[in-house]
Structure formats: structure tokens, C-alpha cells
Write a protein that holds these residues in place. Structure first.
Motif, PDB file in Angstrom:
ATOM      1  N   LEU A 177      52.259  -0.976  26.655  1.00 22.29           N
ATOM      2  CA  LEU A 177      51.746  -0.355  27.631  1.00 22.29           C
ATOM      3  C   LEU A 177      50.358   0.067  27.528  1.00 22.29           C
ATOM      4  CD1 LEU A 177      54.776   2.299  28.313  1.00 22.29           C
ATOM      5  CD2 LEU A 177      54.444  -0.223  28.958  1.00 22.29           C
ATOM      6  N   THR A 178      49.586   0.118  28.402  1.00 23.50           N
ATOM      7  CA  THR A 178      48.118   0.509  28.368  1.00 23.50           C
ATOM      8  C   THR A 178      47.952   1.975  27.926  1.00 23.50           C
ATOM      9  OG1 THR A 178      47.954   0.696  30.732  1.00 23.50           O
ATOM     10  CG2 THR A 178      47.662  -1.356  29.875  1.00 23.50           C
ATOM     11  N   ALA A 179      49.014   2.828  28.259  1.00 27.40           N
ATOM     12  CA  ALA A 179      48.667   4.256  27.944  1.00 27.40           C
ATOM     13  C   ALA A 179      50.095   4.825  27.446  1.00 27.40           C
ATOM     14  CB  ALA A 179      48.101   4.862  29.105  1.00 27.40           C
ATOM     15  N   PRO A 180      50.352   5.702  26.490  1.00 26.97           N
ATOM     16  CA  PRO A 180      51.584   6.125  26.508  1.00 26.97           C
ATOM     17  C   PRO A 180      52.094   6.950  27.495  1.00 26.97           C
ATOM     18  CG  PRO A 180      49.875   7.030  24.622  1.00 26.97           C
ATOM     19  CD  PRO A 180      49.151   6.519  26.039  1.00 26.97           C
ATOM     20  N   LEU A 181      53.476   6.893  27.556  1.00 26.04           N
ATOM     21  CA  LEU A 181      54.472   7.571  28.521  1.00 26.04           C
ATOM     22  C   LEU A 181      55.036   8.683  28.232  1.00 26.04           C
ATOM     23  CD1 LEU A 181      55.786   6.690  31.545  1.00 26.04           C
ATOM     24  CD2 LEU A 181      57.972   5.990  30.319  1.00 26.04           C
ATOM     25  N   GLU A 182      53.907   9.815  28.329  1.00 25.77           N
ATOM     26  CA  GLU A 182      54.098  11.179  27.833  1.00 25.77           C
ATOM     27  C   GLU A 182      55.367  11.844  28.305  1.00 25.77           C
ATOM     28  OE1 GLU A 182      50.616  13.137  28.295  1.00 25.77           O
ATOM     29  OE2 GLU A 182      49.398  11.486  26.898  1.00 25.77           O
ATOM     30  N   ALA A 183      55.914  11.494  29.364  1.00 29.28           N
ATOM     31  CA  ALA A 183      57.179  12.281  29.846  1.00 29.28           C
ATOM     32  C   ALA A 183      58.111  11.310  30.639  1.00 29.28           C
ATOM     33  CB  ALA A 183      56.656  13.212  31.141  1.00 29.28           C
ATOM     34  N   PRO A 184      59.261  11.619  30.459  1.00 30.35           N
ATOM     35  CA  PRO A 184      60.170  10.511  31.212  1.00 30.35           C
ATOM     36  C   PRO A 184      59.890  10.120  32.878  1.00 30.35           C
ATOM     37  CG  PRO A 184      61.432  12.303  30.165  1.00 30.35           C
ATOM     38  CD  PRO A 184      60.063  12.908  30.006  1.00 30.35           C
ATOM     39  N   LEU A 185      59.862   8.981  32.801  1.00 32.36           N
ATOM     40  CA  LEU A 185      59.712   8.697  34.303  1.00 32.36           C
ATOM     41  C   LEU A 185      60.817   8.197  35.157  1.00 32.36           C
ATOM     42  CD1 LEU A 185      57.502   7.635  36.378  1.00 32.36           C
ATOM     43  CD2 LEU A 185      57.517   5.421  35.142  1.00 32.36           C
ATOM     44  N   LEU A 186      61.009   9.023  36.188  1.00 32.90           N
ATOM     45  CA  LEU A 186      62.215   8.615  37.110  1.00 32.90           C
ATOM     46  C   LEU A 186      61.743   8.319  38.411  1.00 32.90           C
ATOM     47  CD1 LEU A 186      63.338  10.995  34.964  1.00 32.90           C
ATOM     48  CD2 LEU A 186      64.803  11.554  36.894  1.00 32.90           C
ATOM     49  N   THR A 187      62.577   7.234  39.001  1.00 32.54           N
ATOM     50  CA  THR A 187      62.048   6.635  40.285  1.00 32.54           C
ATOM     51  C   THR A 187      63.034   7.131  41.357  1.00 32.54           C
ATOM     52  OG1 THR A 187      63.652   4.799  39.982  1.00 32.54           O
ATOM     53  CG2 THR A 187      61.283   4.605  38.756  1.00 32.54           C
ATOM     54  N   GLY A 188      62.706   6.304  42.764  1.00 32.15           N
ATOM     55  CA  GLY A 188      63.517   6.656  43.846  1.00 32.15           C
ATOM     56  C   GLY A 188      65.031   6.594  43.652  1.00 32.15           C
ATOM     57  N   TRP A 189      65.309   5.605  42.557  1.00 33.90           N
ATOM     58  CA  TRP A 189      66.878   5.358  42.474  1.00 33.90           C
ATOM     59  C   TRP A 189      67.410   6.310  41.839  1.00 33.90           C
ATOM     60  CZ3 TRP A 189      69.041   1.515  44.882  1.00 33.90           C
ATOM     61  CH2 TRP A 189      68.476   0.362  45.231  1.00 33.90           C
ATOM     62  N   SER A 190      66.460   7.157  40.878  1.00 33.52           N
ATOM     63  CA  SER A 190      67.015   8.329  40.136  1.00 33.52           C
ATOM     64  C   SER A 190      67.262   9.451  41.145  1.00 33.52           C
ATOM     65  CB  SER A 190      66.074   8.639  38.951  1.00 33.52           C
ATOM     66  OG  SER A 190      65.793   7.723  38.200  1.00 33.52           O
ATOM     67  N   LEU A 191      66.481   9.580  41.988  1.00 32.58           N
ATOM     68  CA  LEU A 191      66.585  10.709  42.913  1.00 32.58           C
ATOM     69  C   LEU A 191      67.935  10.811  43.492  1.00 32.58           C
ATOM     70  CD1 LEU A 191      62.870  11.388  44.340  1.00 32.58           C
ATOM     71  CD2 LEU A 191      64.106  12.562  42.575  1.00 32.58           C
ATOM     72  N   LEU A 192      68.351   9.369  43.967  1.00 28.86           N
ATOM     73  CA  LEU A 192      69.730   9.464  44.764  1.00 28.86           C
ATOM     74  C   LEU A 192      70.787   9.851  44.031  1.00 28.86           C
ATOM     75  CD1 LEU A 192      69.195   5.876  46.378  1.00 28.86           C
ATOM     76  CD2 LEU A 192      68.796   7.806  47.587  1.00 28.86           C
ATOM     77  N   ARG A 193      70.457  10.159  42.936  1.00 30.33           N
ATOM     78  CA  ARG A 193      71.854  10.510  41.873  1.00 30.33           C
ATOM     79  C   ARG A 193      72.073  11.943  41.449  1.00 30.33           C
ATOM     80  NH1 ARG A 193      73.556   5.969  39.801  1.00 30.33           N
ATOM     81  NH2 ARG A 193      74.939   6.893  38.517  1.00 30.33           N
ATOM     82  N   TYR A 194      70.788  12.750  41.895  1.00 34.01           N
ATOM     83  CA  TYR A 194      71.013  14.071  41.363  1.00 34.01           C
ATOM     84  C   TYR A 194      70.988  15.018  42.386  1.00 34.01           C
ATOM     85  CZ  TYR A 194      69.815  11.820  37.122  1.00 34.01           C
ATOM     86  OH  TYR A 194      69.964  10.871  35.939  1.00 34.01           O
ATOM     87  N   GLY A 195      71.760  16.141  42.247  1.00 29.63           N
ATOM     88  CA  GLY A 195      72.252  16.918  43.300  1.00 29.63           C
ATOM     89  C   GLY A 195      71.164  17.729  43.958  1.00 29.63           C
ATOM     90  N   ALA A 196      70.223  18.156  43.083  1.00 33.69           N
ATOM     91  CA  ALA A 196      68.961  18.939  43.665  1.00 33.69           C
ATOM     92  C   ALA A 196      68.260  18.228  44.694  1.00 33.69           C
ATOM     93  CB  ALA A 196      68.197  19.294  42.643  1.00 33.69           C
ATOM     94  N   PHE A 197      68.295  16.882  44.750  1.00 32.48           N
ATOM     95  CA  PHE A 197      67.401  16.047  45.674  1.00 32.48           C
ATOM     96  C   PHE A 197      68.556  15.452  46.735  1.00 32.48           C
ATOM     97  CE2 PHE A 197      65.779  12.056  47.623  1.00 32.48           C
ATOM     98  CZ  PHE A 197      64.647  12.578  47.867  1.00 32.48           C
ATOM     99  N   ALA A 198      69.613  15.259  46.265  1.00 27.72           N
ATOM    100  CA  ALA A 198      70.783  14.844  47.313  1.00 27.72           C
ATOM    101  C   ALA A 198      71.153  15.607  48.437  1.00 27.72           C
ATOM    102  CB  ALA A 198      71.975  14.505  46.552  1.00 27.72           C
ATOM    103  N   GLU A 199      70.694  17.018  48.367  1.00 31.33           N
ATOM    104  CA  GLU A 199      70.963  18.002  49.540  1.00 31.33           C
ATOM    105  C   GLU A 199      69.674  18.040  50.308  1.00 31.33           C
ATOM    106  OE1 GLU A 199      71.625  21.381  46.899  1.00 31.33           O
ATOM    107  OE2 GLU A 199      73.691  21.055  46.352  1.00 31.33           O
ATOM    108  N   THR A 200      68.434  17.391  50.003  1.00 27.85           N
ATOM    109  CA  THR A 200      67.337  17.665  51.020  1.00 27.85           C
ATOM    110  C   THR A 200      67.780  16.470  52.205  1.00 27.85           C
ATOM    111  OG1 THR A 200      66.274  15.794  49.652  1.00 27.85           O
ATOM    112  CG2 THR A 200      66.062  17.809  48.846  1.00 27.85           C
ATOM    113  N   ALA A 201      66.993  16.680  53.078  1.00 26.75           N
ATOM    114  CA  ALA A 201      66.978  15.583  54.134  1.00 26.75           C
ATOM    115  C   ALA A 201      66.370  14.450  54.001  1.00 26.75           C
ATOM    116  CB  ALA A 201      66.067  16.467  55.402  1.00 26.75           C
ATOM    117  N   ALA A 202      65.532  14.395  52.948  1.00 30.31           N
ATOM    118  CA  ALA A 202      64.794  12.900  52.728  1.00 30.31           C
ATOM    119  C   ALA A 202      65.648  11.988  51.916  1.00 30.31           C
ATOM    120  CB  ALA A 202      63.571  13.392  51.946  1.00 30.31           C
TER     121      ALA A 202
END
Length: 350
Positions: A177-202
Motif C-alpha cells: 500500500l502507498t500509505a498505512p491503513l490506520e483504521a479499519p475500512l468498511l465499505t457499503g457492503w458492510s453497512l448493509l449488515r449492521y443494525g445501526a445503518f439497516a434502520e436508516t432510510a438510505a
């Protein structure tokens, strides 16, 4: 303007453009890189302001407008079109490597006097008794935190709550990588799985777009996320499949999809260091949290958030003991806010 002055201006423009291109290509973290670069440049040039003409003859408001416009243009340049439309600030986020955390927690508890019985299997549990391969253990309270093996000890409970096994495929890779990944990187696929986002209109619009663009990844029940370990290697995950039993045979198509998406996102080809299959309990609710028998409590995260919420769930269960007599029920069973049909869309099935 003299030829020398014109040459200097053109040279400065070329150097500035080259710096922007190099910075944008090597940082891959956009605004944070730009911000710290600006801070460093300001600190270096600040002592020279008095001897280079100061702030000139411009009005303070005009100076502020110029700085603001420049900052906005630079921020816009550092973010590729469509690269980011939002983000989350998680000030209390904490990362723990489970390979190290398990041993550290065990050692800590052992030092406090907790007795561990390794290489010991549990055959059956009843109120006040746990029958093991090394004899019977008497206890006023028993907490069964066996995750997906709850169906081996309490099959009726597992069937009643729709608990099955969920298998997952993950990789550990090396990539320049050209720079360190200093924090976990979640994508849109991840958001579909978690309740806090699954309850939103988006969530509906996001799911529709992702499934339409990549039905192959949707079929893998993908959770596209990345975490970098201290040694520089990266955890890549993960695909999912469910059933009463999980076969040990992993399809290579799943690994190929994970690697292809990694290269598409980061622009470099990863080299696989490790592959593994995980298994966890998957049910209609996010947690199994109930009394199966007087004084026998079942506790498990029945989604893929066990390592994230496990310590909190343990604290929650033990806290309930303070308000109940020994050998009695602690409290009303806890369930999640998601209905079964919502959970089906949230995690997907396969």
C-alpha cells in the motif's frame, strides 16, 4: 514580465502541479494528508512572512476568501470524483487483535484466580450441575457461552430461535500500500449488515444499487472490509454461507472475488499469506440472551458481531445476576430490535 520571471512562474506552476499529483497518488487518504501537509508548510514558512512582504496590501476579508477558496479547491482535488460521499467519526473506537486478545484475557483472569479447565468437553448441563469429561462441576450459576455449539447442548433452544451455523471465508494478505491503513475500512457492503445503518432510510437504495451492480458479490453475502495488523499485513473479509452444519471445503471463487475487489480498491495486487474458515452462530435476532433452566443462562452473539460486542454482552449478563437470587431467573430474555424479515435483508442468505 521578463523572460526570467516568466520562467520562474512556469517552473513553480509545474512543480506545484507535480507535487499535487504525487501527493494525491501516494497518500490515498485525501484530506488528512492535505491538512497535515498544509500544517507542516505553514510552520516552515511562518518565520519568513515578515521578510517576504507580509500579507501584502489585500484587505483581511479578501485574504480570508483567498485562503478558503484555495482550501476547498485542494480538498476537492484530493478526493477523486465519487470516492467519498460521507463518513463516520468514531472517537471511542478500539481495535484488538483476537489472536493476541484471547491469550491476554486468559492470562489476566488466571492471575485473578479464575480456574480454566482446558481439553475438557461438556456433555450436559442442568440446574446447579455441569457434567464434563473430567467429572461433574457444581455451580449456583452457569453461563453457557458456547456460540454456535449451543445447538449441541440445548438443541431445542437453537431450533426455537432459528440458530444455525454461519461459515465465512477470510484472508490475510501482504500488499505494498502507498500509505498505512490506520483504521479499519468498511465499505457499503458492510453497512448493509449492521443494525445501526439497516434502520436508516438510505439502506434500501444502497442495497438496490450494490445488488444491481454486483449480483455475484451479493450471492457471496459479502462483507467487504479491511484491517491492517501491526506487522503490515491486512485482514481481508469476508463471505458467508449458512446451514445446520458447515462443510470444511472452501470454494476458490470466494477467495478470488475478495482478491479482485482488493486490487480494484487499492490499485495493487495482494499476496495471500493465510486463508481460513470461521464459524459463528447465526439466528433471527442479534443476541441469544435467556435462561434455559433455573440458574442456567445462555448467551451468544448470533450475528457476526461477537468479537465486537462479546465483552459488553458478558458484562450485561453478569450484571443481571446482582438482582436475582442464586439458582433463579435473572431477567426477561433480551432480543434484538430487528424482525426476522429485516434480518434476512440485513445479512442475506445463501
Amino acid at each position: 514580465m521578463s523572460p526570467l520571471a516568466l520562467s520562474l512562474v512556469l517552473a513553480a506552476a509545474v512543480c506545484h502541479a507535480a507535487w499535487n499529483i504525487l501527493a494525491h497518488g501516494t497518500s490515498r487518504i485525501g484530506v488528512p494528508f492535505l491538512w497535515w501537509g498544509a500544517v507542516a508548510a505553514s510552520l516552515l514558512w511562518l518565520p519568513l512572512v515578515p521578510i517576504t512582504g507580509g500579507l501584502g496590501t489585500a484587505e483581511p476579508w479578501a485574504f480570508g476568501v483567498g485562503v478558503s477558496v484555495s482550501a476547498l479547491l485542494h480538498c476537492g482535488y484530493m478526493l477523486a470524483p465519487g470516492a467519498a460521499v460521507g463518513g463516520a467519526w468514531l472517537p471511542y473506537d478500539l481495535q484488538a487483535n483476537p489472536r493476541q486478545a484471547l491469550g491476554a484475557i486468559t492470562a489476566h483472569l488466571a492471575a485473578l484466580g479464575v480456574e480454566f479447565r482446558f481439553r475438557t468437553s461438556v456433555g450436559s448441563i442442568e440446574s446447579g450441575l455441569v457434567r464434563t469429561s473430567r467429572g461433574t462441576v457444581a455451580a449456583e450459576r452457569v453461563v453457557v457461552a458456547a456460540n454456535h455449539d449451543v445447538d449441541q447442548l440445548f438443541p431445542e433452544v437453537a431450533e426455537q430461535h432459528g440458530i444455525v451455523r454461519c461459515g465465512l471465508d477470510m484472508l490475510r494478505v501482504h500488499a505494498p500500500l502507498t500509505a498505512p491503513l490506520e483504521a479499519p475500512l468498511l465499505t457499503g457492503w458492510s453497512l448493509l449488515r449492521y443494525g445501526a445503518f439497516a434502520e436508516t432510510a438510505a439502506v434500501g437504495a444502497l442495497r438496490e444499487r450494490l445488488h444491481a451492480e454486483r449480483p455475484d458479490l451479493a450471492a457471496l453475502d459479502l462483507n467487504q472490509m479491511y484491517t491492517q495488523l501491526p506487522d503490515g499485513s491486512l485482514i481481508v473479509g469476508d463471505t458467508h454461507y449458512r446451514g445446520a452444519a458447515i462443510e470444511p471445503f472452501q470454494t476458490e471463487a470466494a477467495a478470488e472475488a475478495l482478491l479482485e475487489e482488493f486490487e480494484t480498491l487499492f490499485g495493487v495486487a495482494p499476496r495471500v499469506l493465510e486463508r481460513w474458515q470461521g464459524v459463528y452462530a447465526s439466528g433471527r435476532e442479534e443476541f441469544l440472551d435467556l435462561e434455559a433452566l433455573p440458574g442456567v443462562h445462555l448467551a451468544a452473539a448470533t450475528t457476526g458481531i461477537g468479537m465486537t460486542t462479546g465483552l459488553g454482552l458478558a458484562e450485561h449478563v453478569v450484571a443481571g445476576f446482582a438482582d436475582a437470587p442464586a439458582g433463579g431467573s435473572t431477567r426477561t430474555p433480551t432480543t434484538t430490535a430487528h424482525a426476522p424479515h429485516e434480518r434476512h435483508h440485513q445479512e442475506g442468505t445463501r
